[in-house]
Design a protein around this motif. Sequence first.
Motif, PDB file in Angstrom:
ATOM      1  N   TRP A 122       0.801  -1.218   0.000  1.00 46.98           N
ATOM      2  CA  TRP A 122       0.000   0.000   0.000  1.00 46.98           C
ATOM      3  C   TRP A 122       0.837   1.272   0.000  1.00 46.98           C
ATOM      4  CZ3 TRP A 122       1.230   2.802   4.262  1.00 46.98           C
ATOM      5  CH2 TRP A 122       1.769   2.087   5.345  1.00 46.98           C
ATOM      6  N   ALA A 123       2.058   1.218   0.520  1.00 49.46           N
ATOM      7  CA  ALA A 123       2.890   2.421   0.597  1.00 49.46           C
ATOM      8  C   ALA A 123       3.545   2.762  -0.743  1.00 49.46           C
ATOM      9  CB  ALA A 123       3.963   2.255   1.665  1.00 49.46           C
ATOM     10  N   GLU A 124       3.508   1.839  -1.700  1.00 49.98           N
ATOM     11  CA  GLU A 124       4.110   2.089  -3.002  1.00 49.98           C
ATOM     12  C   GLU A 124       3.143   2.856  -3.904  1.00 49.98           C
ATOM     13  OE1 GLU A 124       5.581  -1.514  -4.767  1.00 49.98           O
ATOM     14  OE2 GLU A 124       6.124  -2.358  -2.810  1.00 49.98           O
ATOM     15  N   LYS A 125       3.659   3.357  -5.003  1.00 44.64           N
ATOM     16  CA  LYS A 125       2.832   4.073  -5.963  1.00 44.64           C
ATOM     17  C   LYS A 125       2.176   3.058  -6.904  1.00 44.64           C
ATOM     18  CE  LYS A 125       2.807   7.844  -9.310  1.00 44.64           C
ATOM     19  NZ  LYS A 125       3.616   8.842 -10.077  1.00 44.64           N
ATOM     20  N   LEU A 126       1.105   2.455  -6.427  1.00 48.30           N
ATOM     21  CA  LEU A 126       0.415   1.431  -7.207  1.00 48.30           C
ATOM     22  C   LEU A 126      -0.544   2.095  -8.202  1.00 48.30           C
ATOM     23  CD1 LEU A 126      -0.494  -1.134  -4.402  1.00 48.30           C
ATOM     24  CD2 LEU A 126       1.439  -1.216  -5.971  1.00 48.30           C
ATOM     25  N   THR A 127      -0.586   1.565  -9.400  1.00 46.50           N
ATOM     26  CA  THR A 127      -1.505   2.062 -10.426  1.00 46.50           C
ATOM     27  C   THR A 127      -2.363   0.914 -10.937  1.00 46.50           C
ATOM     28  OG1 THR A 127       0.011   1.625 -12.270  1.00 46.50           O
ATOM     29  CG2 THR A 127       0.226   3.759 -11.136  1.00 46.50           C
ATOM     30  N   LEU A 128      -3.443   1.250 -11.638  1.00 39.82           N
ATOM     31  CA  LEU A 128      -4.298   0.221 -12.226  1.00 39.82           C
ATOM     32  C   LEU A 128      -3.516  -0.642 -13.201  1.00 39.82           C
ATOM     33  CD1 LEU A 128      -7.704   2.019 -12.895  1.00 39.82           C
ATOM     34  CD2 LEU A 128      -7.289   0.108 -11.342  1.00 39.82           C
ATOM     35  N   ASP A 129      -2.638  -0.028 -13.968  1.00 36.37           N
ATOM     36  CA  ASP A 129      -1.845  -0.790 -14.933  1.00 36.37           C
ATOM     37  C   ASP A 129      -0.930  -1.788 -14.224  1.00 36.37           C
ATOM     38  OD1 ASP A 129      -2.949   0.387 -17.168  1.00 36.37           O
ATOM     39  OD2 ASP A 129      -1.443   1.979 -17.264  1.00 36.37           O
ATOM     40  N   MET A 130      -0.316  -1.357 -13.120  1.00 32.55           N
ATOM     41  CA  MET A 130       0.542  -2.268 -12.353  1.00 32.55           C
ATOM     42  C   MET A 130      -0.259  -3.438 -11.800  1.00 32.55           C
ATOM     43  SD  MET A 130       2.898   0.443 -10.241  1.00 32.55           S
ATOM     44  CE  MET A 130       3.559  -0.870  -9.195  1.00 32.55           C
ATOM     45  N   LEU A 131      -1.406  -3.146 -11.213  1.00 37.21           N
ATOM     46  CA  LEU A 131      -2.237  -4.204 -10.645  1.00 37.21           C
ATOM     47  C   LEU A 131      -2.754  -5.131 -11.737  1.00 37.21           C
ATOM     48  CD1 LEU A 131      -4.248  -2.102  -8.040  1.00 37.21           C
ATOM     49  CD2 LEU A 131      -2.620  -3.919  -7.509  1.00 37.21           C
ATOM     50  N   SER A 132      -3.133  -4.571 -12.874  1.00 35.49           N
ATOM     51  CA  SER A 132      -3.639  -5.382 -13.988  1.00 35.49           C
ATOM     52  C   SER A 132      -2.589  -6.373 -14.456  1.00 35.49           C
ATOM     53  CB  SER A 132      -4.075  -4.481 -15.152  1.00 35.49           C
ATOM     54  OG  SER A 132      -5.161  -3.672 -14.794  1.00 35.49           O
ATOM     55  N   ARG A 133      -1.363  -5.860 -14.649  1.00 33.82           N
ATOM     56  CA  ARG A 133      -0.288  -6.753 -15.111  1.00 33.82           C
ATOM     57  C   ARG A 133       0.038  -7.812 -14.061  1.00 33.82           C
ATOM     58  NH1 ARG A 133       1.862  -1.808 -16.975  1.00 33.82           N
ATOM     59  NH2 ARG A 133       3.210  -1.672 -15.124  1.00 33.82           N
ATOM     60  N   ALA A 134       0.056  -7.411 -12.797  1.00 34.02           N
ATOM     61  CA  ALA A 134       0.447  -8.329 -11.731  1.00 34.02           C
ATOM     62  C   ALA A 134      -0.543  -9.468 -11.547  1.00 34.02           C
ATOM     63  CB  ALA A 134       0.621  -7.566 -10.423  1.00 34.02           C
ATOM     64  N   CYS A 135      -1.831  -9.169 -11.678  1.00 34.97           N
ATOM     65  CA  CYS A 135      -2.843 -10.205 -11.414  1.00 34.97           C
ATOM     66  C   CYS A 135      -3.385 -10.829 -12.691  1.00 34.97           C
ATOM     67  CB  CYS A 135      -3.985  -9.647 -10.569  1.00 34.97           C
ATOM     68  SG  CYS A 135      -5.026  -8.419 -11.387  1.00 34.97           S
ATOM     69  N   GLY A 136      -3.027 -10.305 -13.861  1.00 32.98           N
ATOM     70  CA  GLY A 136      -3.425 -10.940 -15.119  1.00 32.98           C
ATOM     71  C   GLY A 136      -4.831 -10.623 -15.574  1.00 32.98           C
ATOM     72  N   LEU A 137      -5.366  -9.455 -15.186  1.00 33.50           N
ATOM     73  CA  LEU A 137      -6.681  -9.011 -15.635  1.00 33.50           C
ATOM     74  C   LEU A 137      -6.538  -7.694 -16.383  1.00 33.50           C
ATOM     75  CD1 LEU A 137      -8.885  -9.573 -12.445  1.00 33.50           C
ATOM     76  CD2 LEU A 137      -8.990 -10.898 -14.559  1.00 33.50           C
ATOM     77  N   ASN A 138      -7.375  -7.474 -17.394  1.00 32.40           N
ATOM     78  CA  ASN A 138      -7.338  -6.176 -18.038  1.00 32.40           C
ATOM     79  C   ASN A 138      -7.971  -5.129 -17.116  1.00 32.40           C
ATOM     80  OD1 ASN A 138     -10.255  -5.977 -18.573  1.00 32.40           O
ATOM     81  ND2 ASN A 138      -9.918  -7.528 -20.149  1.00 32.40           N
ATOM     82  N   ARG A 139      -7.741  -3.849 -17.423  1.00 32.37           N
ATOM     83  CA  ARG A 139      -8.191  -2.773 -16.530  1.00 32.37           C
ATOM     84  C   ARG A 139      -9.694  -2.787 -16.309  1.00 32.37           C
ATOM     85  NH1 ARG A 139      -5.137   2.505 -16.269  1.00 32.37           N
ATOM     86  NH2 ARG A 139      -7.244   3.352 -16.293  1.00 32.37           N
ATOM     87  N   ALA A 140     -10.451  -3.020 -17.391  1.00 29.45           N
ATOM     88  CA  ALA A 140     -11.908  -2.984 -17.276  1.00 29.45           C
ATOM     89  C   ALA A 140     -12.415  -4.093 -16.358  1.00 29.45           C
ATOM     90  CB  ALA A 140     -12.547  -3.105 -18.657  1.00 29.45           C
ATOM     91  N   LYS A 141     -11.884  -5.300 -16.538  1.00 35.64           N
ATOM     92  CA  LYS A 141     -12.340  -6.419 -15.701  1.00 35.64           C
ATOM     93  C   LYS A 141     -11.866  -6.244 -14.265  1.00 35.64           C
ATOM     94  CE  LYS A 141     -12.927 -10.427 -17.564  1.00 35.64           C
ATOM     95  NZ  LYS A 141     -12.770 -11.772 -18.165  1.00 35.64           N
TER      96      LYS A 141
END
Length: 214
Positions: A122-141
């Motif tokens: 949580w302390a890092e600069k997390l973005t939707l793109d980072m989370l999408s790539r990390a978990c294998g889902l596109n941004r919309a899903k």
Amino acid sequence: MGNPATVRWMAGPSDDDVDHGQLLLIVSASAVRRLFGSLPSDQQGCFHITQELREIALAIWDCAMPEAVREPYRLAKSIELLCDTLLAIGEGALVPVLGDGHLSLQDSRRLLQARAMIDDRWAEKLTLDMLSRACGLNRAKLTRGFRTMFNCSVADALAEKRLECARTMLLSTDLAVASVGYRCGYLNNASFTRAFTRRFGVAPSQYRAERLAA
């Protein structure tokens, strides 16, 4: 017992809630509290079950033992199934079934991975793109599924985690308010103060002073 296999935990179901073509375990709330200390927090939850739980259920359902041993065998396996299921629900180890069914079990697990990433980093600069790539889902899903599963947006979950940690840090450290905000992911003191005040109703410096004076 078809696919996908699920378990539904209900508190005080009526006869209309029960599908008599499925395996049904009925246990009193007092017995659950005695065994586990409390009832599962999600008392109306529906979850995908693991392969291990499915095998226990099938052993009960398909039991072909002689009648003399069938009842005690099924009773023992039912207790095993009940205990393992309630433990898994209590530990958050089962993936919830989403109401509209637009996410698969695999995608639901990926959403849980995204939530765990927020909780851990949580302390890092997390973005939707980072989370999408990390978990294998596109941004919309990711955004749609996250709101459905957790009843909040990705940004809301991240902000809540940061602000709760900031609140703890204000009371447990002597760090300046601006330093607390920076360590919790806020780039400047003004944005941290605005977010904290919206969430808790007072500025962080006032919150610290009031709590330490109490």
